[in-house]
Motif scaffolding. Structure first.
Motif, mmCIF file in Angstrom:
data_model
loop_
_atom_site.group_PDB
_atom_site.id
_atom_site.type_symbol
_atom_site.label_atom_id
_atom_site.label_comp_id
_atom_site.label_asym_id
_atom_site.label_seq_id
_atom_site.Cartn_x
_atom_site.Cartn_y
_atom_site.Cartn_z
ATOM 1 N N TRP A 275 93.685 -24.561 -40.453
ATOM 2 C CA TRP A 275 92.236 -24.333 -40.566
ATOM 3 C C TRP A 275 91.510 -24.939 -39.376
ATOM 4 N N TRP A 276 91.920 -26.139 -38.971
ATOM 5 C CA TRP A 276 91.256 -26.813 -37.843
ATOM 6 C C TRP A 276 91.446 -26.019 -36.549
ATOM 7 N N LEU A 277 92.662 -25.539 -36.318
ATOM 8 C CA LEU A 277 92.928 -24.771 -35.096
ATOM 9 C C LEU A 277 92.183 -23.440 -35.114
ATOM 10 N N ALA A 278 92.132 -22.779 -36.285
ATOM 11 C CA ALA A 278 91.440 -21.490 -36.379
ATOM 12 C C ALA A 278 89.950 -21.640 -36.089
ATOM 13 N N GLY A 279 89.382 -22.744 -36.511
ATOM 14 C CA GLY A 279 87.945 -22.937 -36.317
ATOM 15 C C GLY A 279 87.560 -23.601 -35.020
ATOM 16 N N LEU A 280 88.552 -23.983 -34.205
ATOM 17 C CA LEU A 280 88.255 -24.714 -32.970
ATOM 18 C C LEU A 280 87.326 -23.943 -32.041
ATOM 19 N N PRO A 281 87.559 -22.639 -31.777
ATOM 20 C CA PRO A 281 86.627 -21.908 -30.899
ATOM 21 C C PRO A 281 85.208 -21.834 -31.475
ATOM 22 N N VAL A 282 85.099 -21.701 -32.787
ATOM 23 C CA VAL A 282 83.782 -21.612 -33.419
ATOM 24 C C VAL A 282 83.039 -22.927 -33.286
ATOM 25 N N ARG A 283 83.741 -24.039 -33.558
ATOM 26 C CA ARG A 283 83.095 -25.354 -33.457
ATOM 27 C C ARG A 283 82.727 -25.677 -32.019
ATOM 28 N N TYR A 284 83.601 -25.304 -31.079
ATOM 29 C CA TYR A 284 83.308 -25.612 -29.677
ATOM 30 C C TYR A 284 82.057 -24.886 -29.212
ATOM 31 N N VAL B 11 75.722 -27.638 -45.828
ATOM 32 C CA VAL B 11 76.696 -28.225 -46.753
ATOM 33 C C VAL B 11 76.996 -29.640 -46.265
ATOM 34 N N ALA B 12 77.585 -30.449 -47.163
ATOM 35 C CA ALA B 12 77.985 -31.798 -46.773
ATOM 36 C C ALA B 12 79.118 -31.748 -45.753
ATOM 37 N N ARG B 13 80.053 -30.827 -45.941
ATOM 38 C CA ARG B 13 81.178 -30.662 -45.018
ATOM 39 C C ARG B 13 81.836 -29.327 -45.282
ATOM 40 N N SER B 14 82.336 -28.699 -44.230
ATOM 41 C CA SER B 14 83.023 -27.418 -44.357
ATOM 42 C C SER B 14 84.526 -27.650 -44.365
ATOM 43 N N HIS B 15 85.182 -27.219 -45.424
ATOM 44 C CA HIS B 15 86.639 -27.243 -45.504
ATOM 45 C C HIS B 15 87.047 -26.324 -46.649
ATOM 46 N N PRO B 16 88.080 -25.500 -46.458
ATOM 47 C CA PRO B 16 88.429 -24.519 -47.489
ATOM 48 C C PRO B 16 88.874 -25.135 -48.813
ATOM 49 N N ALA B 17 89.338 -26.393 -48.782
ATOM 50 C CA ALA B 17 89.817 -27.017 -50.015
ATOM 51 C C ALA B 17 88.708 -27.737 -50.785
ATOM 52 N N PHE B 18 87.532 -27.899 -50.162
ATOM 53 C CA PHE B 18 86.436 -28.562 -50.853
ATOM 54 C C PHE B 18 85.765 -27.603 -51.833
ATOM 55 N N ARG B 19 85.326 -28.163 -52.950
ATOM 56 C CA ARG B 19 84.597 -27.382 -53.952
ATOM 57 C C ARG B 19 83.270 -28.085 -54.248
ATOM 58 N N LEU B 20 82.501 -28.292 -53.219
ATOM 59 C CA LEU B 20 81.243 -29.026 -53.334
ATOM 60 C C LEU B 20 80.205 -28.196 -54.078
ATOM 61 N N ASP B 21 79.663 -28.750 -55.134
ATOM 62 C CA ASP B 21 78.682 -28.070 -55.969
ATOM 63 C C ASP B 21 77.291 -28.528 -55.548
ATOM 64 N N GLU B 22 76.479 -27.614 -55.056
ATOM 65 C CA GLU B 22 75.166 -27.999 -54.555
ATOM 66 C C GLU B 22 74.164 -28.293 -55.664
ATOM 67 N N GLU B 23 74.374 -27.767 -56.858
ATOM 68 C CA GLU B 23 73.377 -27.934 -57.912
ATOM 69 C C GLU B 23 73.150 -29.394 -58.312
ATOM 70 N N PRO B 24 74.222 -30.199 -58.554
ATOM 71 C CA PRO B 24 73.978 -31.608 -58.882
ATOM 72 C C PRO B 24 73.260 -32.359 -57.753
ATOM 73 N N PRO C 251 92.591 -32.623 -49.055
ATOM 74 C CA PRO C 251 93.427 -32.102 -50.143
ATOM 75 C C PRO C 251 94.295 -30.960 -49.633
ATOM 76 N N GLY C 252 95.419 -30.745 -50.292
ATOM 77 C CA GLY C 252 96.314 -29.676 -49.866
ATOM 78 C C GLY C 252 97.295 -30.168 -48.814
ATOM 79 N N SER C 253 98.031 -29.249 -48.248
ATOM 80 C CA SER C 253 99.083 -29.613 -47.298
ATOM 81 C C SER C 253 98.503 -29.880 -45.914
ATOM 82 N N LEU C 254 99.240 -30.688 -45.162
ATOM 83 C CA LEU C 254 98.836 -30.994 -43.792
ATOM 84 C C LEU C 254 98.869 -29.737 -42.930
ATOM 85 N N ALA C 255 99.816 -28.835 -43.189
ATOM 86 C CA ALA C 255 99.937 -27.601 -42.410
ATOM 87 C C ALA C 255 98.702 -26.723 -42.587
ATOM 88 N N VAL C 256 98.200 -26.612 -43.823
ATOM 89 C CA VAL C 256 97.011 -25.804 -44.079
ATOM 90 C C VAL C 256 95.796 -26.400 -43.371
#
Length: 379
Positions: free
Chosen positions: A352-361, A193-206, A343-348
């Motif tokens: 998301w960033w903190l939850a994914g920190l172990p996975v990214r590391y 994907v171009a970038r992983s984020h829960p608020a993104f709605r990236l459409d791969e078809e175009p 997009p969305g709130s700073l808290a969300v």
């Protein structure tokens, strides 16, 4: 700790020389021979030349000065260093192309489509020649459903998996946008994907439908069209600002890409697509930041008009030294600015960033901890 000290010294040099270097590279891209001739003394300073190398621009500087007939006016020692850098850049790109041919053939035999991101393909399209831009790795994009099969093909081509995914590939794909491989010191990033984020709605078809064929040194490969190349570059700059690895080369990438777009580019369509997929605020603000930091607003009137029409959505201070964001990495300042653009709130976003920190590391553990700390906390 010597590596950390060297990196910190390099960052301090960047703080002194980023502004004149940005102007020099901008004049080089413009082809302004008079301005370049006046800036040639900059190359006589060994520390400034080191900074040009640090920003991966020495090969580009060498070729552009040679084309402008100004190379002989450079002092012998900096001319020798520029030539040696370009030679190493050429050799590495040749090796990258060699490996790319094998990967392309293996994927074609398996019926697996792929796109080439950045690298010599980007250089061929926007720099005018494949050897003009320094490329340190191979970046390929496959469809999400083909990722597992693509990983197997890449490994059969001799690349070793460097990303560790103890939580499983399915979970990793929710937090990372590429998987890392390497072969004999040559990294390969396999994107899904171009970038992983829960608020993104990236459409791969175009993206896949608009991909273009590119003839590259005897290799036939597909690359993203201009609109998606711009999207990928702006998202990449946003990410690198957040982790402190941005260089002036990416400003040059954007300058040359925008120049290639010309007056016929559909900016209204680009903006509408970015609003739909959730990347609009990132693209708008990163575009504004880069044009202003590079002093290139007048070079791209259509892009500047788009920024003026959407000025209320810009989160960039009207004054101050914008190059500080590039040259002096401050974890909380840079992260906060980048997080505000999601997009969305700073808290969300923070959650998301903190939850994914172990996975990214663990997925990107191949980067040495010393190098990471040196980049994030210079000095």
């Amino acid at each position: 700790m010597k590596a950390a000290g060297d990196e910190a010294t390099s960052r301090r040099r960047a703080a002194r020389f980023a502004a004149p270097l940005a102007g020099f590279v901008r004049d080089l891209a413009r082809g302004d021979s008079e301005a370049l001739a006046g800036a040639l003394p900059l190359l006589a300073d060994g520390e400034r030349l080191t900074e040009i190398e640090h920003h991966h621009l020495a090969g580009y500087v060498y070729l552009r000065l040679r084309e402008a007939g100004l190379l002989e006016r450079v002092a012998p020692e900096p001319r020798r260093r520029l030539r040696e850098y370009y030679t190493r850049q050429w050799l590495r790109t040749e090796r990258l192309l060699f490996e790319l041919r094998g990967l392309q053939a293996a994927c074609a035999a398996a019926g697996l489509p792929l796109l080439l991101l950045k690298g010599p393909g980007f250089a061929q399209r926007y720099y005018g020649r494949w050897d003009c831009r320094a490329s340190s790795d191979i970046d390929l994009l496959v469809r999400p459903r083909d990722l597992e099969r693509a990983c197997e093909i890449v490994q059969r081509c001799g690349f070793d998996l460097r990303s560790w995914m103890p939580y499983g590939q399915l979970l990793a794909r929710r937090f990372v946008h590429h998987i890392e491989f390497a072969k004999g010191g040559l990294p390969l990033d396999l994107h899904h994907v171009a970038r992983s984020h829960p608020a993104f709605r990236l459409d791969e078809e175009p993206l896949w439908a608009s991909a273009l064929p590119l003839a590259l040194c005897g290799l036939e490969i597909r690359v993203p069209d201009d609109a998606h190349a711009l999207l990928f570059l702006l998202l990449s700059i946003h990410q690198d600002l957040g982790i402190g690895t941005l260089t002036l080369r990416q400003l040059l990438d954007l300058f040359l890409l925008l120049r290639a777009l010309g007056s016929g580019f559909d900016w209204a369509g680009f903006a509408a697509a970015r609003r739909r997929d959730g990347t609009w605020r990132i693209c708008l603000n990163v575009l504004s930041l880069c044009l202003r930091a590079f002093g290139a607003e007048t070079d791209h009137p259509e892009a500047s008009r788009l920024l003026a029409e959407n000025a209320r959505e810009l989160l960039i201070p009207s004054g101050g030294d914008l190059l500080a964001l590039f040259r002096e990495y401050r974890f909380f300042r840079n992260k906060y600015w980048c997080f505000r653009l999601y997009p969305g709130s700073l808290a969300v976003t923070l959650g998301w960033w903190l939850a994914g920190l172990p996975v990214r590391y663990t997925a990107y553990r191949s980067t040495s901890l010393t190098r990471v700390l040196a980049k994030r906390y210079p000095g």
